[in-house]
Design a protein around this motif. Structure first.
Motif, short mmCIF file in Angstrom:
data_model
loop_
_atom_site.label_atom_id
_atom_site.label_comp_id
_atom_site.label_asym_id
_atom_site.label_seq_id
_atom_site.Cartn_x
_atom_site.Cartn_y
_atom_site.Cartn_z
N ASP A 123 -1.55 2.32 16.33
CA ASP A 123 -2.10 1.30 15.45
C ASP A 123 -2.18 1.78 14.00
N VAL A 124 -2.61 3.03 13.82
CA VAL A 124 -2.66 3.59 12.46
C VAL A 124 -1.25 3.68 11.89
N GLY A 125 -0.30 4.09 12.72
CA GLY A 125 1.08 4.18 12.27
C GLY A 125 1.64 2.82 11.91
N ASP A 126 1.36 1.81 12.73
CA ASP A 126 1.82 0.45 12.43
C ASP A 126 1.28 -0.04 11.09
N ALA A 127 0.00 0.19 10.87
CA ALA A 127 -0.62 -0.24 9.62
C ALA A 127 -0.01 0.48 8.42
N ALA A 128 0.25 1.78 8.59
CA ALA A 128 0.83 2.57 7.50
C ALA A 128 2.22 2.05 7.12
N PHE A 129 3.06 1.82 8.13
CA PHE A 129 4.40 1.31 7.86
C PHE A 129 4.34 -0.07 7.20
N ASP A 130 3.43 -0.91 7.67
CA ASP A 130 3.30 -2.25 7.10
C ASP A 130 2.83 -2.19 5.65
N ASN A 131 1.85 -1.33 5.36
CA ASN A 131 1.33 -1.21 4.00
C ASN A 131 2.42 -0.75 3.03
N ILE A 132 3.18 0.24 3.44
CA ILE A 132 4.25 0.74 2.57
C ILE A 132 5.34 -0.32 2.40
N GLY A 133 5.68 -1.02 3.48
CA GLY A 133 6.69 -2.06 3.39
C GLY A 133 6.32 -3.15 2.41
N ARG A 134 5.04 -3.49 2.33
CA ARG A 134 4.58 -4.52 1.41
C ARG A 134 4.64 -4.06 -0.04
N LEU A 135 4.67 -2.75 -0.25
CA LEU A 135 4.71 -2.21 -1.61
C LEU A 135 6.09 -2.34 -2.23
N PHE A 136 7.12 -2.05 -1.44
CA PHE A 136 8.47 -1.97 -1.99
C PHE A 136 9.16 -3.33 -1.94
N THR A 137 8.77 -4.20 -2.88
CA THR A 137 9.35 -5.52 -2.99
C THR A 137 9.94 -5.70 -4.39
N ALA A 138 10.74 -6.73 -4.54
CA ALA A 138 11.42 -6.96 -5.82
C ALA A 138 10.42 -7.21 -6.95
N ASP A 139 9.34 -7.97 -6.67
CA ASP A 139 8.39 -8.24 -7.74
C ASP A 139 7.62 -6.99 -8.13
N ASN A 140 7.29 -6.13 -7.17
CA ASN A 140 6.63 -4.87 -7.51
C ASN A 140 7.56 -3.94 -8.28
N PRO A 252 -1.38 -5.53 -6.45
CA PRO A 252 -2.15 -5.73 -5.22
C PRO A 252 -1.51 -4.96 -4.08
N VAL A 253 -2.13 -3.86 -3.66
CA VAL A 253 -1.53 -2.99 -2.64
C VAL A 253 -2.27 -3.16 -1.32
N ALA A 254 -1.53 -3.18 -0.23
CA ALA A 254 -2.13 -3.34 1.10
C ALA A 254 -2.88 -2.07 1.48
N ASN A 255 -4.09 -2.23 2.03
CA ASN A 255 -4.88 -1.06 2.43
C ASN A 255 -5.48 -1.22 3.83
N ALA A 256 -4.88 -2.13 4.63
CA ALA A 256 -5.40 -2.35 5.99
C ALA A 256 -5.14 -1.14 6.88
N THR A 257 -6.08 -0.86 7.76
CA THR A 257 -5.94 0.27 8.69
C THR A 257 -7.00 0.16 9.78
N PRO A 258 -6.71 0.63 11.00
CA PRO A 258 -7.74 0.69 12.04
C PRO A 258 -8.79 1.75 11.74
N HIS A 259 -8.47 2.64 10.82
CA HIS A 259 -9.39 3.69 10.42
C HIS A 259 -10.64 3.05 9.81
N PHE A 260 -11.76 3.78 9.80
CA PHE A 260 -13.02 3.21 9.31
C PHE A 260 -13.10 3.13 7.79
N PHE A 261 -12.11 3.70 7.08
CA PHE A 261 -12.12 3.71 5.63
C PHE A 261 -10.84 3.07 5.12
N PRO A 262 -10.87 2.32 4.00
CA PRO A 262 -9.64 1.70 3.49
C PRO A 262 -8.55 2.73 3.26
N SER A 263 -7.33 2.38 3.60
CA SER A 263 -6.21 3.29 3.41
C SER A 263 -5.82 3.38 1.94
#
Length: 307
Positions: A123-140, A252-263
């Motif tokens: 779950d932590v790995g899934d969130a990490a990959f998703d957060n990074i994927g949302r960063l590398f976009t054309a508008d960013n 606006p960067v994604a910081n979702a994670t199952p961890h108890f602290f924002p990523s």
């Protein structure tokens, strides 16, 4: 003002989709504190779900946002558009610009990880990959280039981040100063925030990091620097963040994670991208500064030399 920007965007020299969407997002963020509760719900959904706004019907988007379709139409008109369809075209244009392609290594790693039954790990790995994927976009990518331009042109750069984002501010300042000595980490210790920020004014830039719950010191730092004419680059998790109003550029960067602290993974990665962009497109002095720093560190015995 956006109405004029939107008309300009339709001409032969128009900005691309991501730039137009960025303008809409900035105006939404600026207007957000003054909106009615229903319009806030609609604006929040628009800011958080650009892909859905691009392709869903107005009724489906309204249902997801828990507002009426007429509320979304009113929001579009509040932003200076004649209709919701015209408003939605901005999102469609930006989404169709497509993300910057990432390496396939992420998929390979996920495949390997799926061979274990440790769900927390996955779950932590899934969130990490998703957060990074949302960063590398054309508008960013476009925002990074503009932010690097502003940083390179700045006389002085202040870096602000407290509590959960202090690591981000420290990393930006420590690594950034190697190439750009005009970067200063603002610590605000012992009531010294105002004193530390006093030297900054027009021609300078402040880079501020902040996730919910937002630190009062970060808000205060932005208020002080904004009053002094300092341009702000804000890194936060949503365009609804109270740190956004008045910012020249917002990431606006994604910081979702199952961890108890924002990523902070996306924020740290963004720092690496920004500083790499500065060195890549900045003057030769920046490369010389890096080489000089390394030489000094080795001369002082800062590194373990392997035989």
């Amino acid at each position: 003002m956006l109405e004029q920007d939107r008309r300009d965007d339709t001409g032969p020299g128009a900005d691309n989709g991501p730039a137009r969407l960025d303008a809409v997002n900035r105006q939404l963020a600026e207007a957000y504190p003054e909106l009615s509760p229903q319009l806030k719900l609609a604006a929040g959904y628009v800011l958080e779900h650009p892909v859905e706004i691009a392709f869903q019907s107005v009724r489906k988007s309204a249902t997801a946002a828990e507002v009426t379709a007429s509320t979304l139409v009113r929001l579009a008109k509040r932003m200076g558009f004649e209709s919701f369809d015209q408003f939605r075209e901005v999102f469609q244009s930006a989404v169709q610009a497509g993300p910057v392609e990432l390496s396939g290594r992420a998929s390979q790693l996920r495949s390997l990880a799926s061979q274990t039954d440790d769900q927390v790990f996955l779950d932590v790995g899934d969130a990490a990959f998703d957060n990074i994927g949302r960063l590398f976009t054309a508008d960013n990518q476009q925002r990074v280039r503009e932010a690097a331009r502003r940083l390179l042109a700045a006389e002085k750069i202040a870096v602000v981040g407290f509590r959960d984002t202090f690591a981000c501010a420290y990393h930006f300042a420590y690594v950034g100063r190697i190439a750009m000595p005009n970067i200063q980490l603002i610590r605000g210790q012992e009531g010294g925030l105002l004193t530390e920020l006093a030297p900054f004014g027009e021609g300078d830039v402040v880079v501020a990091f902040g996730f919910e719950p937002y630190c009062a010191e970060t808000m205060r730092a932005l208020e002080i620097t904004r009053a002094a004419g300092v341009s702000a680059i804000v890194v936060t998790e949503t365009m609804r963040s109270p740190l956004v109003p008045g910012a020249s550029i917002t990431f606006p960067v994604a910081n979702a994670t199952p961890h108890f602290f924002p990523s902070i993974l996306s924020a740290i990665t963004l720092i690496e991208v920004l500083l790499a962009e500065c060195v890549a497109f900045g003057p030769d002095d920046l490369v010389d500064n890096v080489a000089s720093f390394e030489s000094r560190m080795r001369a002082m015995g800062a590194y373990v030399e392997q035989e």
